[in-house]
Structure formats: C-alpha cells, structure tokens
Design a protein around this motif. Structure first.
Motif: not given
Length: 181
Positions: A51-52, A95-98, A102-105, A109-111
C-alpha cells in the motif's frame, strides 16, 4: 485485513540487509554495493511496504558515502529518521482519502484499522520520529539542524495530537502538510 507482520517483515529484512552490507568496513565495498549495486536493489525490494511506494531512506546514506566513505552514526540515524517519517506522512494522506483507497482495494492503515486507531499509530510514529530526529545534533550536525528539528518536530507533533483528538479529513491533511515542514 492484512496481518501486521506484513508490515514488519519488509522493515526487518531491509534493516538486516543494510547491516549485512555495511559491516565490511575494511574496503567499504559493501557500502557502495548497498548504495548503488545489487544489494541496493534488494534493499529497495524489501523496503517496499504493501500500500505504499518504496521507502527511500537511502539518500542520507548515499550523500554520506559521497562525502566520506567511512560510515558515521549521523547518516545512519538520518536514514532511520527518513524511514520513520514515511509511514505517518502517507498514512495521514491515506486517512484523508480513505474512501478512495478502500474503493481501490489498497490496504492502507486507515482503511484496515479505522481512523481512530490509525491516528493513534500516527501519533506514536511521530513522537518516535521527532525524538530520534534530535539525535544527529549529538553527532555534530550543530545548532542550526537542532533548531530546525525542534521546530519541525513541534509542528508535526502538534498536528498529530490534533489528528488523534479529532480524526478526519481536515486534521489528516493538516498533519500531512505538517509532515512536510
């Protein structure tokens, strides 16, 4: 849900490979291999976290090797500081674009754990980061570096505390921008 060991494994592997490559100080060849050769590519591969993007902690070591082939404590600490800076910086943005992540899978961490726990982890990372960022002053980086580290650290810690108190898009973006100071 991704198990936490998915995040710890690349960090431990990257540090182990870096130490393995640096320990042969007699010729310093492993240092240059680590910074520009085959070990560098392996380190970059192991330092990639789910994710990074790649964690780029090696510029401090590359700059230090260009100035002096002997590896000193200050560049190592600066590389660790840069390495520790990456997660709270990107997790704040995540977090700002959680919802987008999430939609992108993408398991940022925030997701995975939610905003409240993510904000707690971001604050813990920030406190550790700021504390460690003061150490290079002991190794000769001087009062200008120390002043900048204290001011930047205060701004980032204050924003992280505010994020922990009220997690949300606005406070996450403030924390993201504070991480750039």
């Amino acid at each position: 849900f991704r198990h936490p060991s998915l995040y710890a494994t690349p960090v431990i592997s990257g540090i182990a490979m870096a130490l393995w490559g640096i320990r042969g100080k007699a010729t310093n060849q492993p240092v240059y291999n680590l910074l520009g050769g085959k070990y560098h590519e392996k380190l970059r591969a192991y330092a990639y976290m789910p994710g990074m993007r790649e964690i780029q902690a090696d510029p401090a070591l590359a700059g230090a090797a260009a100035v002096d082939p002997e590896l000193a404590p200050a560049p190592i600490v600066l590389a660790i500081v840069l390495f520790l800076w990456t997660p709270p910086h990107f997790w704040s943005l995540a977090m700002a674009y959680r919802e987008d992540y999430a939609r992108a899978g993408v398991p940022m961490l925030p997701v995975v754990v939610g905003d409240q726990l993510a904000a707690t982890v971001i604050l813990a990372h920030t406190v550790l980061l700021v504390g460690l960022s003061l150490v290079p002053a002991v190794y000769g980086l001087g009062w200008i570096y120390l002043t900048a580290a204290v001011i930047g650290g205060f701004i980032f810690t204050k924003a992280s505390v505010q994020l922990r108190r009220a997690p949300g898009r606005e406070s996450a973006m403030r924390n993201f921008h504070a991480s750039l100071v």
